[in-house]
Each structure stands twice: as structure tokens, then as C-alpha cells.
Design a protein around this motif. Sequence first.
Motif, PDB file in Angstrom:
ATOM      1  N   SER A 410       0.849  -1.189   0.000  1.00 45.67           N
ATOM      2  CA  SER A 410       0.000   0.000   0.000  1.00 45.67           C
ATOM      3  C   SER A 410       0.882   1.235   0.000  1.00 45.67           C
ATOM      4  O   SER A 410       1.790   1.371   0.833  1.00 45.67           O
ATOM      5  CB  SER A 410      -0.913   0.004   1.232  1.00 45.67           C
ATOM      6  OG  SER A 410      -1.748   1.143   1.209  1.00 45.67           O
ATOM      7  N   MET A 414      -2.815   3.768  -2.935  1.00 47.14           N
ATOM      8  CA  MET A 414      -3.007   2.669  -3.885  1.00 47.14           C
ATOM      9  C   MET A 414      -2.590   1.347  -3.263  1.00 47.14           C
ATOM     10  O   MET A 414      -1.635   1.294  -2.482  1.00 47.14           O
ATOM     11  CB  MET A 414      -2.175   2.890  -5.155  1.00 47.14           C
ATOM     12  CG  MET A 414      -2.473   4.138  -5.923  1.00 47.14           C
ATOM     13  SD  MET A 414      -1.345   4.333  -7.352  1.00 47.14           S
ATOM     14  CE  MET A 414       0.205   4.717  -6.505  1.00 47.14           C
ATOM     15  N   THR A 415      -3.299   0.296  -3.625  1.00 50.91           N
ATOM     16  CA  THR A 415      -2.855  -1.052  -3.305  1.00 50.91           C
ATOM     17  C   THR A 415      -2.202  -1.613  -4.564  1.00 50.91           C
ATOM     18  O   THR A 415      -2.815  -1.650  -5.634  1.00 50.91           O
ATOM     19  CB  THR A 415      -4.026  -1.956  -2.886  1.00 50.91           C
ATOM     20  OG1 THR A 415      -4.669  -1.373  -1.756  1.00 50.91           O
ATOM     21  CG2 THR A 415      -3.534  -3.342  -2.537  1.00 50.91           C
ATOM     22  N   ILE A 416      -0.933  -2.025  -4.420  1.00 53.58           N
ATOM     23  CA  ILE A 416      -0.146  -2.469  -5.575  1.00 53.58           C
ATOM     24  C   ILE A 416       0.064  -3.973  -5.509  1.00 53.58           C
ATOM     25  O   ILE A 416       0.409  -4.523  -4.450  1.00 53.58           O
ATOM     26  CB  ILE A 416       1.235  -1.780  -5.605  1.00 53.58           C
ATOM     27  CG1 ILE A 416       1.087  -0.271  -5.419  1.00 53.58           C
ATOM     28  CG2 ILE A 416       1.963  -2.097  -6.906  1.00 53.58           C
ATOM     29  CD1 ILE A 416       0.309   0.409  -6.504  1.00 53.58           C
ATOM     30  N   VAL A 438      -2.120  -1.769 -10.218  1.00 53.61           N
ATOM     31  CA  VAL A 438      -2.897  -1.120  -9.166  1.00 53.61           C
ATOM     32  C   VAL A 438      -4.171  -1.942  -8.975  1.00 53.61           C
ATOM     33  O   VAL A 438      -4.995  -2.026  -9.885  1.00 53.61           O
ATOM     34  CB  VAL A 438      -3.244   0.331  -9.543  1.00 53.61           C
ATOM     35  CG1 VAL A 438      -4.084   0.980  -8.446  1.00 53.61           C
ATOM     36  CG2 VAL A 438      -1.977   1.130  -9.801  1.00 53.61           C
ATOM     37  N   VAL A 441      -7.781   1.580  -5.253  1.00 56.80           N
ATOM     38  CA  VAL A 441      -7.442   2.984  -4.996  1.00 56.80           C
ATOM     39  C   VAL A 441      -8.368   3.510  -3.912  1.00 56.80           C
ATOM     40  O   VAL A 441      -9.598   3.403  -4.020  1.00 56.80           O
ATOM     41  CB  VAL A 441      -7.584   3.847  -6.273  1.00 56.80           C
ATOM     42  CG1 VAL A 441      -7.262   5.311  -5.962  1.00 56.80           C
ATOM     43  CG2 VAL A 441      -6.681   3.334  -7.378  1.00 56.80           C
ATOM     44  N   SER A 445      -7.988   9.781  -1.933  1.00 55.32           N
ATOM     45  CA  SER A 445      -6.532   9.717  -1.812  1.00 55.32           C
ATOM     46  C   SER A 445      -5.879  10.563  -2.908  1.00 55.32           C
ATOM     47  O   SER A 445      -6.546  11.030  -3.853  1.00 55.32           O
ATOM     48  CB  SER A 445      -6.050   8.274  -1.928  1.00 55.32           C
ATOM     49  OG  SER A 445      -6.322   7.776  -3.237  1.00 55.32           O
ATOM     50  N   ALA A 447      -3.909   9.481  -5.164  1.00 55.76           N
ATOM     51  CA  ALA A 447      -4.014   8.734  -6.423  1.00 55.76           C
ATOM     52  C   ALA A 447      -5.394   8.909  -7.055  1.00 55.76           C
ATOM     53  O   ALA A 447      -5.525   9.055  -8.276  1.00 55.76           O
ATOM     54  CB  ALA A 447      -3.724   7.261  -6.170  1.00 55.76           C
ATOM     55  N   ILE A 452      -6.361   7.859 -11.102  1.00 56.99           N
ATOM     56  CA  ILE A 452      -5.823   6.506 -11.199  1.00 56.99           C
ATOM     57  C   ILE A 452      -6.897   5.517 -10.757  1.00 56.99           C
ATOM     58  O   ILE A 452      -7.579   5.728  -9.748  1.00 56.99           O
ATOM     59  CB  ILE A 452      -4.555   6.350 -10.329  1.00 56.99           C
ATOM     60  CG1 ILE A 452      -3.465   7.305 -10.839  1.00 56.99           C
ATOM     61  CG2 ILE A 452      -4.042   4.911 -10.356  1.00 56.99           C
ATOM     62  CD1 ILE A 452      -2.211   7.310  -9.988  1.00 56.99           C
ATOM     63  N   ALA A 454      -8.162   1.157 -10.484  1.00 55.73           N
ATOM     64  CA  ALA A 454      -7.720  -0.237 -10.405  1.00 55.73           C
ATOM     65  C   ALA A 454      -7.642  -0.828 -11.811  1.00 55.73           C
ATOM     66  O   ALA A 454      -8.522  -0.606 -12.645  1.00 55.73           O
ATOM     67  CB  ALA A 454      -8.673  -1.043  -9.534  1.00 55.73           C
TER      68      ALA A 454
END
Length: 506
Positions: A410, A414-416, A438, A441, A445, A447, A452, A454
Motif C-alpha cells: 500500500s 493505492m494497493t499495488i 494497481v 485505490v 486519496s 491517487a 488513477i 484499479a
Amino acid sequence: MISTPLLRAMRKASLAATTALMIGAAVAPSFVTPALAQGPESVANLAEGLLGAVVNISTSQTVKGSGGGEDENAVPMPQLPEGSPFQDFFDEFFKKNREGQDNGGSQKVQSLGSGFVVDAEKGIVVTNNHVIADADEIEVNFSDGSKLKAELVGTDTKTDIAVLKVDPKAKKLTAVKFGDSDKMRIGDWVMAIGNPFGLGGTVTVGIISARNRDINSGPYDDFIQTDAAINRGNSGGPLFNMEGQVIGINTAIISPSGGSIGIGFSIPAEIAVGVVNQLAEFGETRRGWLGVRIQPVTDDIAESLGMATAKGALIAGIIKGGPVDKGQILPGDVVIKFDGRDVVEMRDLPRVVAESPVGKAVDVVIVRKGVEQTVKVTLGRLEDGEKLAEGEAAKPEEDADKGAEVAAASVLGMTIGELNADTRAKFGIAAEVSGAVVTAVAKDSAAAERGIVAGEVITEIAQESVSTPKEVMDRIAALKEQGRKNALLMLASKTGELRFVTIRMD
């Protein structure tokens, strides 16, 4: 007899008046206005010599189907005050203009525009593409009442220019020449001649109100704005300077009513001349092509790239098989000069490239990782490049190898995750896309603010490639240690289209 005190007072008054006159004489020249401040005394002689070269373009098109709508290019009925003496004239004109519907439901739609002769010996006439688009028949009407059938030589939808040809043996033609639109300044007097509302040769005068206008009508927008009255039917007509040279092609207006409100736009001769010459010679355009995808350089992006000011065109992607596919230019480069011409804004680059000859070797000045350098590029042809780009976009997606484990991290809202068979299948990501995906999101945030979503893939951070969540984390941490306020990310869509975004790290 005048008393001494009174005489002294008169002398003082006289001296003051003389001083005032001298001061006025000294100051007056700075307030003297130019001789043409109120406009040219007359444009009668100028107009008389040009009217013969300006033509009315009449087209007809058969539209099948009953009850269909009117052609958008057809001249609309003007809104006249009740009891206007022109009512009968317009009723008769527009009745004729809309005649032709048969019992089978087909309707012959007519539209009117303007144009001008640029080559009397060859019979070449210039107008707007939208004036003759989809026409079955094109007729050119001259100021002396004569008419000639015209054939379509070529069109260019990107600049809205069309070239026609009439038989030069059927009539002695008068031509006009293009002038240098680059020399025109805001405030210069100009004259428009055209066919507003089908009324025939009409002369209007105004000034250049602005230059370099982008009205989002095409990729090469660089319009001259004028307050010379331009109405429906003026499209394709010439905009003249006071020397009788064509410095623009009238093509668009801004108006809530359809009539002139003093905001008209003309294609500058600088752009038009090359297009007209190519259409007349080849029947098509042959523009230079660099083979890149670009986006604007914002203040945040400039800061992320170590640039002092936001300028140029940011390279967001390279088209495979294009002129720079061998690494001369890379994603993340910023083009600031092309063939000796400055690229101040993103929109400057497509225009200067398109105006360059196909096959020409040019010097391109770029900024790469904060360092300015010059690369040599040989241009391709835009028309061929468009076909190549379409083929690239149509490539089928392939499955990647399966079996890799998903690792997540994270960062910046974003969660990557790792890009493997599972995430490719989940988000429909093409096989040729590489990087860290990604997967989620966070709302509100940094991002999310940058749009941005997912399923997008982070391919680079600060112009260095990343392929795993850990590499993403490490790059962000390194940038923070360097005191950077923003992180520049290159993102790939599921089909591989690239774009750059900056994300705040504070």
C-alpha cells in the motif's frame, strides 16, 4: 488707459498662456493617434479588385428517407423582426433552397458556402471541407453571375480544407494570392468576402482580435480570431489583409444565435498553403510523422523531471514501427525544440511535425532525466502512421504464464500487486504490458485525485522501471529522501496506452 496693476496681470496671463501652449506643443505628439485609428477611409478599390476571385459554393445532396432532418450545412432561415421588408425575399430564397422532396421520401438538400480562386490557369478553388462534405454535385458561382461545375480534387478533415477544380477554358478566371499570416498583428485591419445566408458577394471589415486560438476543432488548431462579420455561408471564404492577400480561410464562428457576434475564426495562411499545395498536387496530404504519443507538461510534471519551467511536449508513448522506435526518443522525454522551432506547449509539436516534409532528417532537442540533449530523427508519413497505430491498437490480447504468487503493498492511497496471470485475467490486461498493477485505490486519496483506477499498471516511477510492489515502495521512499514533493508515474492502460501523472507525496 490701462492701469499698471492690470497691465502686469495681463502680462502674467499672457506668459502663462504662452507657457501652456509650449508645454502642449511638446506633449501633444505622444497623444497623436495613427491616421487609420478610425479605420481605413475606404476599402472600395480593394474590394473591387478582389470580388471576382471570391466565389459562392453551392452543393446538393440527395438524402433518402422521409421526415429526415435538415443538413447541418444547409443555410438556416434567419430570424427577422415582424414586418421586416426582407421577409418576402428570404421566404422565396429559402423556399427554393428546400425544394426537391419527391414522393418516394428522398430529399435533395442544398447548402451554401464560399471559396476563392488561387490558380486561374489550372482552375483551382479553395474552400472548407465541411462546405462540400458528402455533396453529390458542386457548383461554383462567380460574381458576374456565371456558374461552373466543380470536381473535388482533395480534402483534409484535420484542417477543414478542400480543393476544387473548375474548367479554366470555360471562363476567364481571376485569382488571389496567399500572404504571410505570420506578419499579421493583433489590431491589424482585415477584410472578409463571402456568401452569408446565400446573399452573394458580401464585404465586411474588422480587425484581428487575437492569434493562435485553439477552439478544439482539430489537432492543428492555430486560428486567427477576427471581429469582421462572418455568418453562416461565409465558411471557406478568404480573409484579406489591406494589400489584398489572403491571410486566412474563414471557417468557424462562436454564436448562440447562428449569426455574427464578432467572434470569427480563420485558418491562417501559414497552415493553409502547405495543405492546399499538397491537395492540388497529390489529391491528399503528406504530413511528417514522429510516431509518438504526447501529453502536456504540467508544473507538477516539470518539478518531477527537474525542469525549471513547464514547457514542451511530454512523450507518453512510442508507436511500434514508427520513426523513433529504435530508441532515439523514449517515454518520459520532453521535446522542447523541433527542427529549430521552439515547442512551448504540447499542441505546438503536432503542428510543426505535420508541416515538415516526409523523409526529412531533423534535429529534436529533448530533456531526458533533467539533461538537455539533441537527437537526429528521420520523419515518416503521418497517413501511414495512422494505419500502423490502428493496427497496433487492434492486436489481440494474450495470456501470460500462470502460477506466480500475488504480493501486495500500500502506497500513496493505492494497493499495488504483482502483474501475473491472475491479475491479467481479472483486469483484462494485455500480455505486452509490464509493471506493477494497481489493484485498488482509496477514496479521496492523492491517487484518486489524479484519476488513477484499479487495473492500471505502474511501469515507471521518476523515469525508472518498476515491476514489483517492493520496487514501487522503494522508489517512492527514495524520492521522499531526496526531498521531492511529487512522484512522476508512468501508467499503462490494460491495452498498453501510456500516460504520465504526478502524485503528491506530502
